[in-house]
Enzyme design. Structure first.
Site, PDB file in Angstrom:
ATOM      1  CG  ASP A  64      -1.971   1.473   1.728  1.00 56.62           C
ATOM      2  OD1 ASP A  64      -2.548   1.975   0.479  1.00 56.62           O
ATOM      3  OD2 ASP A  64      -1.974   1.529   2.722  1.00 56.62           O
ATOM      4  CB  THR A  98       0.400   2.380  -4.949  1.00 60.76           C
ATOM      5  OG1 THR A  98       0.392   2.146  -3.809  1.00 60.76           O
ATOM      6  CG2 THR A  98       2.276   2.205  -6.090  1.00 60.76           C
TER       7      THR A  98
END
Length: 530
Positions: A64, A98
Site C-alpha cells: 500500500d 501508489t
C-alpha cells in the site's frame, strides 16, 4: 554552442535559468523521482510487496503506497511533499496512493525535459494546470454512471481494489463484507458520503482471513468479569455507566486512620452497604448487562461489587474506553449514565442476545439483535499472524474507501491502464490545436500519463514498450476500454474482465499529482532556518 546558464550566448528565445535555481530545481526533481521509483514496483495486481523494518524492530509487509511512504524516513523536503501527496490521496479517495506518486514522478521527469529545452518553469506550471483541467473533462466523458442498488458493480470495484493487496486471494470474502458494511450504515437513496467511524474494525489473532465476519451489532475486546456471573444473556437490557461501583476514596493528600477493629468493621460494613445499594438500584431498573467505562482514579468495579452483580445475574463488561462511548451509544440506542440518580429503564438499550464467545486463545463479547439499532456495524478480522492481520485491516480499509468513493461520486471507469492511455491520446490530439510553448507542455503531460500502463506491464513481466504501443493502437482504433489484462498477460476489453474503479480515484490522483508538481516547479530556492 556555448554552455547554457554560464553566461554563454544561447538562443535569445529560450529561457536561461540562473545557476542556483537550476540546481535546486533539478535536486527537487531528482528527489521526487527517487521516491516515485521506490514504490513504482508495487503498483498493480502483480506488484511486489515491501518489507519495512522500524527502528524498534517492528516489521510491516505491505504494498500500500501510503503505508510504505508513511514509514519511510525521507529527509529531502521535495520528497516529503510526495509523502504528503500520498497521504492526501489516502484521505480524499482511500485508494490509488501508489498511482498518484507514480504519476507525480513521471510528471517531474517531463518537467526536467521541458526545462532542458529552455521553457520557463511558470509556463510549464500554468500549462500543466490547464492540462489537468482538460484531463478531468475527458475522464468525465469516459465514466459509466452507477446506481448503488447495483451490488455486482460495487463488488467488482472492491475486488479490483483488493486484487493488488497481499490478501488478494481472499477478495471473494472481504469484498462482500466491505460492500455490506457501507450499505448498512448509509441510506443509499440520499447519502453523499460515508462516515467510516460508523464501521468499527476489530482484529483478533488466530484462525484465517476466511473467518473474518461482519457483525450487525457490537463486539467488545474484553471478556466478561465476575467468575460466577452469567456469560450469556438473552433479552438483554444493556446499561452503559460512567460512574464507579467501588467504595469512594479519600483525596490524595488525606488519609483515614482506623484505631480499633470495631471501627474497621464499621468501615467494611458501610462499604458493603454502599455497594449493595448501587447494585440494587441497577437491578431495580431492569438492567441485566452492565458496560462500565474505564476509570483511572479508582477501580471501576470492585471485587465485592462483581460478587453482588454475579449473584443478581448481571453480566459485567468493564474497562470500556472513553473513545468507544459514542459508537456504543449510537449502536445500542442507549444513553450513557453518569450518576446513579439517572439510572432509569429509559436509559437502557435492548438486545436479543449478549454472549461471551471463545476466539482463538482469548474471549470476546458479542451483542446481536439490537432492538432499535443505529446505523453502525462491526467487522471482526481474523488472521494467522500479526503481519497478515495488519495487512488485512489495511486492505479492508481500502475496499471501504473505494465504496465510499462510489457513494460520493456515482460513476465507474475501466481499470488496467485504459483511462490513462485514452487520456494520453486525447490530450495529444488536443495539443495539436494549441500554439507555442503550451503545445509542448500538453504533449509532455500526455506522455507522462502513459507511465501507469507502462508500469503495470513492467510489473506483470510483459514487454512494456510493445504492450503500451499495442494499447495505443487499440485506443486509436476506438477501443476505449482496452486495457492490460495482467492475469492473461494480454490486452483485452477490461470491462469484460470486470476490472473497474471509481471515477473519483483517477480524478483525485491526476488533480493532486498535478498540484504537487506545479508547486515543486515554482520553488527556486531552499532556505534553512535555525
Amino acid at each position: 554552442m556555448a554552455e547554457r546558464g554560464k553566461g554563454g550566448s544561447g538562443s535569445k528565445s529560450e529561457y536561461q535559468d540562473k545557476e542556483k535555481p537550476r540546481e535546486i530545481r533539478f535536486s527537487n526533481i531528482t528527489a521526487a523521482k527517487a521516491v516515485a521509483d521506490a514504490i513504482r514496483t508495487s503498483l498493480g495486481p502483480r506488484g511486489m510487496d515491501k518489507m519495512i523494518q522500524a527502528s524498534n524492530g517492528d516489521v510491516t509487509i505491505t504494498n500500500d503506497g501510503a503505508t510504505i511512504l508513511k514509514q519511510m524516513q525521507v529527509l529531502h523536503p521535495a520528497a516529503k511533499m510526495l509523502v504528503e501527496l500520498s497521504k492526501a490521496q489516502d484521505i480524499e479517495a482511500g485508494d490509488g496512493t501508489t498511482s498518484v506518486v507514480v504519476i507525480a514522478g513521471s510528471l517531474m521527469d517531463a518537467c526536467a525535459k521541458l526545462l532542458a529545452k529552455g521553457i520557463h518553469p511558470t509556463s510549464i506550471s500554468e500549462a500543466f494546470k490547464k492540462a489537468s483541467v482538460k484531463s478531468l473533462e475527458i475522464i468525465e466523458g469516459l465514466a459509466i454512471p452507477l446506481d448503488l442498488s447495483d451490488r455486482e458493480s460495487l463488488l467488482q470495484s472492491a475486488n479490483t481494489a483488493l486484487s493488488s493487496k497481499v490478501v488478494s486471494q481472499y477478495s471473494n470474502i472481504l469484498s462482500p463484507i466491505a460492500v455490506d458494511a457501507v450499505l448498512h450504515v448509509i441510506d443509499p437513496a440520499k447519502a453523499t458520503n460515508v462516515d467510516l467511524r460508523d464501521i468499527r474494525i476489530f482484529k483478533k489473532l488466530g484462525g484465517t482471513v476466511e473467518d473474518t465476519e461482519l457483525i450487525e451489532g457490537l463486539v467488545f475486546d474484553q471478556k466478561t468479569h465476575g467468575a460466577t456471573g452469567p456469560n450469556k444473556v438473552e433479552k438483554a437490557k444493556v446499561g452503559l455507566i460512567q460512574f464507579c461501583i467501588s467504595p469512594p476514596k479519600t483525596d490524595m493528600d488525606n488519609s483515614v486512620i482506623v484505631s480499633d477493629y470495631t471501627q474497621m468493621d464499621r468501615v467494611l460494613r458501610e462499604e458493603r452497604q454502599y455497594i449493595l445499594d448501587i447494585v440494587k438500584q441497577i437491578k431495580k431498573a431492569g438492567c441485566n448487562v452492565l458496560l462500565v467505562q474505564k476509570s483511572i482514579l479508582r477501580d471501576a468495579v470492585s471485587d465485592l461489587a462483581l460478587h453482588f452483580l454475579a449473584k443478581m445475574k448481571i453480566m459485567v463488561v468493564k474497562d470500556i474506553e472513553r473513545d468507544d462511548i459514542e459508537f456504543i451509544v449510537k449502536s445500542l440506542g442507549c444513553r450513557p449514565i453518569a450518576s446513579l440518580d439517572h439510572f432509569v429503564p429509559e436509559a437502557l438499550g435492548s438486545a436479543d442476545l449478549v454472549e461471551e464467545v471463545q476466539i482463538g486463545s482469548s474471549k470476546i463479547v458479542k451483542i446481536t439483535g439490537i432492538a432499535n439499532p443505529g446505523k453502525t456495524v462491526s467487522v471482526l478480522i481474523r488472521g494467522s499472524n500479526k503481519l497478515f492481520l495488519e495487512e488485512a485491516d489495511r486492505s479492508i480499509h481500502d475496499a471501504l474507501c473505494v465504496i465510499r468513493c462510489l457513494v460520493k461520486k456515482r460513476a465507474l471507469i475501466a481499470g488496467g491502464g485504459a483511462p490513462e492511455i485514452e487520456l494520453a491520446l486525447r490530450l495529444a490530439e488536443y495539443a495539436n490545436t494549441l500554439a507555442g510553448m503550451e503545445q509542448y507542455c500538453f504533449r509532455a503531460f500526455a506522455e507522462a500519463l502513459e507511465i501507469i500502463p507502462f508500469t503495470l506491464a513492467e510489473n506483470a513481466g510483459l514487454n512494456p514498450i510493445a504492450t503500451v504501443t499495442e494499447l495505443r493502437n487499440r485506443h486509436a482504433k476506438g477501443e476505449r476500454t482496452a486495457g492490460i489484462n495482467v492475469r492473461k498477460g494480454a490486452i483485452t476489453n477490461i470491462l469484460e474482465e470486470n476490472v473497474v474503479q471509481p471515477l473519483l480515484i483517477t480524478n483525485s490522483a491526476i488533480h493532486l499529482a498535478t498540484e504537487t508538481v506545479c508547486s515543486i516547479m515554482k520553488i527556486d530556492d531552499i532556505v534553512n532556518c535555525m
